[in-house]
Design a protein around this motif. Structure first.
Motif, PDB file in Angstrom:
ATOM      1  N   GLU A  36      47.137  84.666  24.570  1.00 13.15           N
ATOM      2  CA  GLU A  36      46.245  84.934  25.704  1.00 13.15           C
ATOM      3  C   GLU A  36      46.807  85.990  26.645  1.00 13.15           C
ATOM      4  O   GLU A  36      46.051  86.628  27.374  1.00 13.15           O
ATOM      5  N   HIS A  37      48.116  86.158  26.662  1.00 11.06           N
ATOM      6  CA  HIS A  37      48.724  87.143  27.556  1.00 11.06           C
ATOM      7  C   HIS A  37      48.370  88.566  27.096  1.00 11.06           C
ATOM      8  O   HIS A  37      48.307  88.852  25.901  1.00 11.06           O
TER       9      HIS A  37
ATOM     10  N   THR B 265      50.972  87.012  35.122  1.00 14.97           N
ATOM     11  CA  THR B 265      50.481  85.633  35.125  1.00 14.97           C
ATOM     12  C   THR B 265      51.517  84.677  34.548  1.00 14.97           C
ATOM     13  O   THR B 265      52.383  85.070  33.756  1.00 14.97           O
TER      14      THR B 265
ATOM     15  N   LYS C 158      51.212  80.968  32.505  1.00 13.39           N
ATOM     16  CA  LYS C 158      50.253  80.088  31.854  1.00 13.39           C
ATOM     17  C   LYS C 158      50.936  78.778  31.465  1.00 13.39           C
ATOM     18  O   LYS C 158      52.098  78.770  31.047  1.00 13.39           O
TER      19      LYS C 158
ATOM     20  N   SER D  84      45.251  77.780  26.815  1.00 11.37           N
ATOM     21  CA  SER D  84      46.070  77.354  27.952  1.00 11.37           C
ATOM     22  C   SER D  84      45.300  76.391  28.857  1.00 11.37           C
ATOM     23  O   SER D  84      44.070  76.390  28.908  1.00 11.37           O
TER      24      SER D  84
ATOM     25  N   THR E 114      46.121  78.933  34.445  1.00 12.15           N
ATOM     26  CA  THR E 114      46.702  80.257  34.636  1.00 12.15           C
ATOM     27  C   THR E 114      47.014  80.450  36.114  1.00 12.15           C
ATOM     28  O   THR E 114      46.149  80.247  36.971  1.00 12.15           O
TER      29      THR E 114
END
Length: 355
Positions: A101-102, A127, A129, A138, A141
């Motif tokens: 997701e990053h 961010t 997570k 996740s 966040t």
């Protein structure tokens, strides 16, 4: 001193297993992490030295790792492609779970030491997570709006976590608070604010903000955190007196400090790893009591504050030292370090103290 060569791969992070005193893991990258593959080494400490029990190759650089606190065979990796992978040392050479997701490099991962059921990651995308290993996405966040090099859960609470970032701030989050506009943020401390002047102690000069690269919670004092980074200085803060600035300032490293970690055995002792190719052991002066001041610190250094001082150093690495970690078991003082010289060293901190 024991040694292992990570041939063709430069070390970025080393961790002892929380279950076995004879197992360590190392996250490494080819080509110094600029481009190319990564490799996760699982190393065993044996009567014949350090041996590779297993390794996992990855498609991108590895910058950090964390052992699971709930499964003795599982561990996480943080990757340059923005992914987080979970490996099991008893299974195949492929990760058993992967999350992505990053938007940029993941530079730290950390398992919840108290809750043991979740973990976090921090990234250059600004961010943090929080993850449940059973879920594919996740849970939460937390924005920091700044490249976040290090994030950790508190070893004293399952709901409190902290981070340091390129904007020179130490942030503390409490997941029990309402999210609202603060996104669980409870403290934001400017790291380079000089400490308030105390009687009998010369005021410390202000220092321009610079990137903070590493931090760690004290294992015995639940409100104390050590922070370090590009400006070469280690600072410790007491969250109960956040507005007063650092309670200890430890200068001495010649280049950026890449890693700090408090001893799991002694409340006033911490280790550091630096781009100056040394690992150093320090006391923050707290064991001497309040009011000792600079007399017990580094005499003549106007930056020293709080009675802390360097106790010794290990200078066997020949390149940047990027990781260091304490062994939780046995006689206090054993640790492992890794660096860009493709070496993992296992050594006794006590042997360096007093030199």
């Amino acid at each position: 001193m024991l040694e292992f060569r990570t041939q063709g791969f430069q070390g970025y992070s080393v961790k002892y297993s929380p279950f076995f005193d004879s197992r360590i893991a190392v996250a490494t990258s080819a080509n110094f992490g600029l481009v190319g593959n990564g490799r996760l080494y699982i190393l065993g400490l044996t009567l014949n030295g350090v041996v590779a029990e297993k390794w996992f190759d990855t498609q991108d650089s590895l910058f950090d790792l964390a052992f699971s606190e709930s499964n003795e065979n599982q561990l996480l990796t943080a990757s340059g492609d923005g992914s987080i992978k979970l490996f099991d040392t008893t299974l195949s050479t492929f990760p058993i779970q992967s999350w992505h997701e990053h938007a940029r490099e993941v530079f730290s991962v950390h398992w919840n030491l108290v809750g043991k059921t979740n973990f976090l990651s921090s990234s250059w995308d600004g961010t943090i997570k929080i993850w449940d290993p059973e879920n594919s996405s996740s849970i939460t966040t937390l924005p920091t709006h700044s490249c976040t090099y290090s994030a950790q859960f508190s070893p004293h609470s399952p709901s409190v976590l902290s981070s340091v970032s390129s904007d020179s701030h130490l942030r503390v989050f409490d997941l029990r608070t309402p999210a609202s506009a603060s996104n669980h943020l409870t403290l934001s401390i400017p790291i380079h604010t000089p400490p308030k002047t105390r009687p009998g102690i010369a005021p410390s000069p202000g220092i321009p903000p610079s990137e903070a690269l590493t931090h760690d919670w004290n294992k015995y004092r639940d409100s104390v955190i050590a922070v370090a980074g590009v400006d070469r200085v280690i600072r410790s803060f007491d969250l109960r007196m956040a507005g007063a600035g650092p309670i200890a300032i430890l200068p001495g490293h010649e280049y950026a400090v890449r890693k700090v970690t408090w001893s799991p055995h002694l409340s006033d002792v911490l280790l550091s790893a630096s781009y100056d190719m040394t690992c150093r052991v320090w006391t923050d002066g707290s064991a001497m009591g309040v009011g000792q001041g600079n007399e017990a610190g580094q005499a003549g250094d106007p930056m020293a504050y709080g009675g802390g001082r360097e106790l010794g150093r290990m200078n066997r690495h020949t390149e940047f030292v990027t990781g260091v970690d304490w062994c939780l078991f046995g006689a206090e003082g054993w640790c492992a370090s890794c660096g860009w010289d493709e070496r993992v060293l296992v050594w006794d901190v006590r042997a360096t103290m007093g030199q």
